[in-house]
Every structure is written in C-alpha cells, then in structure tokens.
Design a protein around this motif. Structure first.
Motif, PDB file in Angstrom:
ATOM      1  N   ILE A  76       0.174   4.881  -0.507  1.00 36.15           N
ATOM      2  CA  ILE A  76       1.448   4.999  -1.229  1.00 36.15           C
ATOM      3  C   ILE A  76       2.526   4.160  -0.543  1.00 36.15           C
ATOM      4  O   ILE A  76       3.221   3.357  -1.187  1.00 36.15           O
ATOM      5  N   TYR A  77       2.670   4.338   0.767  1.00 38.68           N
ATOM      6  CA  TYR A  77       3.740   3.628   1.482  1.00 38.68           C
ATOM      7  C   TYR A  77       3.456   2.135   1.617  1.00 38.68           C
ATOM      8  O   TYR A  77       4.383   1.341   1.796  1.00 38.68           O
ATOM      9  N   GLN A  78       2.199   1.745   1.457  1.00 40.57           N
ATOM     10  CA  GLN A  78       1.866   0.323   1.444  1.00 40.57           C
ATOM     11  C   GLN A  78       2.333  -0.353   0.161  1.00 40.57           C
ATOM     12  O   GLN A  78       2.782  -1.501   0.173  1.00 40.57           O
ATOM     13  N   HIS A  79       2.274   0.384  -0.952  1.00 45.37           N
ATOM     14  CA  HIS A  79       2.529  -0.231  -2.259  1.00 45.37           C
ATOM     15  C   HIS A  79       3.883   0.135  -2.876  1.00 45.37           C
ATOM     16  O   HIS A  79       4.311  -0.509  -3.832  1.00 45.37           O
ATOM     17  N   PHE A  80       4.529   1.179  -2.376  1.00 44.32           N
ATOM     18  CA  PHE A  80       5.802   1.606  -2.953  1.00 44.32           C
ATOM     19  C   PHE A  80       6.839   1.786  -1.851  1.00 44.32           C
ATOM     20  O   PHE A  80       6.509   2.209  -0.739  1.00 44.32           O
TER      21      PHE A  80
END
Length: 369
Positions: A76-80
């Motif tokens: 999640i934190y990689q993409h958003f």
C-alpha cells in the motif's frame, strides 16, 4: 480517497452470512500475493490524492498474521500516498483478539470493528459464531488496555426479546465510541436460508425487529450516541470516516475477490471466487466487471445511501445530477411521503423523519429516477 481490502477467509461459516469467504485457509498466502498484485495494478484507479482511510473487511481480516500484514501494508505505502492521520480499520472476531494479536494489530491499524453480534451464549451457538459470550465481553476491555481507543462493535437484532434487551444493556456498559446494529436477515444461500426452506426456521418477525430497532435508537441516543446512519451510532466526533465516505459518494478502491470500487463515473466489482481471482492476478489481469453509471443510477444510489444518513440528500445535488428540478419531477411521491410523515425538507435537504427510518429503502425506491 479511500481503500477497502476484502480478506475472504473465516474459521467457520456463520449461519446467517452470505458474504464471500472460504473456511479453508490453504489459499491465504497466495491470496495475499494476489491482493498485493492488484494494489499495484489498480494504483491509478483513484484520482491522485492521498488515502484518508484504509479498511480491512471480510471474511475475517483478524486471521492475517504479521508477515501478511507487513506484506500488504508495504505494498500500500509503495503505491499510494497516505495522509498523516489516516483511519485504518480492521474487522475482527472476539476469539482472535488475544493480547498477542492485539499488540500485533496495534502496529498497523488504529481502529477495530469487532463482530460481537450478541452476548448470549445460546444465540452465539445458534448463529454458529466462533467466540463465546465471555470473549465478547473481555476482548473490548483488553483492546482498550493495549492501546485501542477507537473501537466499534456489531450487534444483530430481530432475535429473542429477552436476549436483545440484555444485549443492549451489555453493549451500553462497554461504552465503546461506535456501534453498528443490523436486523437479522435470512438469505437463501445460507444455513438459515436452507433451514427456512425446509420449515425448520420461521421467518424473522418484522414487527419484532421494528420494535427492537426502536429500542436500539432510544437506548443509544439516550446514552449520548448520534444516530448518524440507519445502522450506525457514534459518540460525537467518532463517526466512521471510511463508511461515511461510501454514504457521501466519495471515490473508493476495493481490492480482493468480490470487492467493489467507485470512481465517480462507474462501478467495478471483482469476481467472487478465490481461485479465479488468484489465477487472474498471477497473469497480471484484474478479474473485474465494470458498469458505467447512468444519470438514473447515480440519482438512485444517492437516494439509497444519502437518505440513510443524518446528512440526507441535497436537493441542489439531485438537481445537478438530473439536470432538472427534482422537486417538480417527483412532486407526487414526495407529497405522499411527506403526508405519511416519513420525509421532510429542511432548508434544501431531503431527510428522513424518525418514523421514516423504519422504511428507508422503501422511501428511496418511491423517489427513484
């Protein structure tokens, strides 16, 4: 923007539940891989704004282990991008909320939604719930002791009157900031549905359920809760940010099998089959169906969701969607509903009365475009 993740696994099947899930956990590692793959493929579905809420639903998300949570959150934190103070909710069953699990979950989420349903031992067994009445009582205090102050519990009404009265008393004693309550519904493809078809279970008494709903509203509002959506109550300032986004028609992305998404123009929903979902994502394909929403669809969805809330439906927004005068178009059914005492217009907002809350879906359908 808002992100929902469907975790489609449960220890056992509740007799009333028709959500998509599996009681076999064999595919759980492959499912987590597929969910992470979909997050990467879907990262441009929403407008390029940070996530305000993340919601783990199911199924039973509290079955996720440390490695699986780390994998999902890392993706999640990689993409958003995510706002500084997001609401991150995990649905959980009381039997999963051990001290060790709560300490683990506290690292990743800041809100628990606990599926208690009832505090009555016999009714829990009848529903085929995996937890005991003692676990239902104990888990909330344990969660508080270990750092959770944003806790919601779920209850089911439409059950024996003496059980419901005790459930309300027990729920109020917990003093949780948020509570959701749903009428028992007998769905065809459930154990209860099959029992009813065989004559082993009588249909839910609608008058009984309506009376228990009125008890619920009186009890919780009398204790200071705000009845901000038909099934949802919260202490002031404790409304569920994620669910409120649904009711206010904010864009959201749903990840996982059977998950739904909405980007303001269209709806998208994933296949409700674990094996097909995993196979598709292994091939870098999103197994989803998309529907472009017509003007009528948008108006009708707004009526269905908006009328359930304390915010009601904005008449200027209805006019904007229709490119016409909503009051003039729906003058006759609106007049009938006002005469019945089910709706009122406050300023430029169409809103349900207290009496109308018992008939929310019917009221909305009477006003459909």
């Amino acid at each position: 923007m808002h992100l929902y993740l469907h975790i489609p696994f449960c220890k056992q099947a509740c007799h009333y539940c028709d959500f998509h899930f599996s009681t076999s956990l064999k595919q759980k590692p492959a499912m987590v891989d597929a969910i992470c793959q979909e997050i990467g493929l879907q990262n441009d579905y929403l407008p390029a704004r940070p996530l305000e809420t993340i919601y783990f639903g199911g199924g039973t998300p509290s079955l996720l282990n440390q490695g699986e949570l780390e994998q999902i959150f890392g993706t999640i934190y990689q993409h958003f991008s995510v706002i500084a103070d997001p609401e991150i909710t995990l649905e959980a069953n009381p039997d999963d909320l051990t001290a060790a699990n709560l300490q683990l979950f506290r690292r990743f989420v800041n809100r628990l939604s606990v599926g208690i349903q009832t505090f009555d031992e016999e009714t829990l067994r009848w529903m085929n719930r995996a937890h005991t009445a003692a676990e239902a009582e104990h888990c909330v205090q344990l969660a508080r002791d270990l750092g959770f102050d944003n806790i919601s519990i779920d209850l089911i009404y439409g059950i024996k009157p003496e059980v419901w009265e005790r459930d309300l008393t027990s729920a109020l004693a917990l003093q949780v900031p948020h509570l959701s309550a749903y009428a028992l519904t007998i769905e065809p493809d459930t154990a209860f549905g099959r029992w009813q078809q065989k004559g082993k279970l009588t249909p839910v008494d609608e008058a009984l359920a309506a009376g228990q709903f009125e008890q619920l509203v009186a009890g919780l509002t009398g204790a200071g809760y705000v009845h901000y959506e038909i099934s949802n109550f919260a202490l002031p300032g404790q409304f569920a940010r994620h669910n409120s986004a649904y009711w206010k028609r904010r864009p959201y992305l749903g990840i996982g099998p059977s998950a739904h998404s909405y980007n303001g123009r269209e709806r998208q929903w994933n296949v409700a089959n674990n094996s097909r979902y995993i196979r598709a994502l292994a091939e870098h394909t999103i197994p989803a169906t998309t529907e472009v929403l017509s003007v009528a669809d948008q108006v009708n969805e707004y009526l269905l969701t908006g009328l359930r809330t304390i915010w009601g439906c904005s008449i200027p927004e209805l006019n904007r969607l229709l490119q016409a005068d909503f009051i003039a178009l729906q003058h006759k059914p609106l007049a009938q509903l006002q005469a019945a005492g089910w709706v009122t217009i406050q300023g430029d907002v169409l809103i349900l009365t207290e009496a109308g809350k018992l008939f929310a879906d019917r009221v909305a359908s009477e006003l459909f475009a």
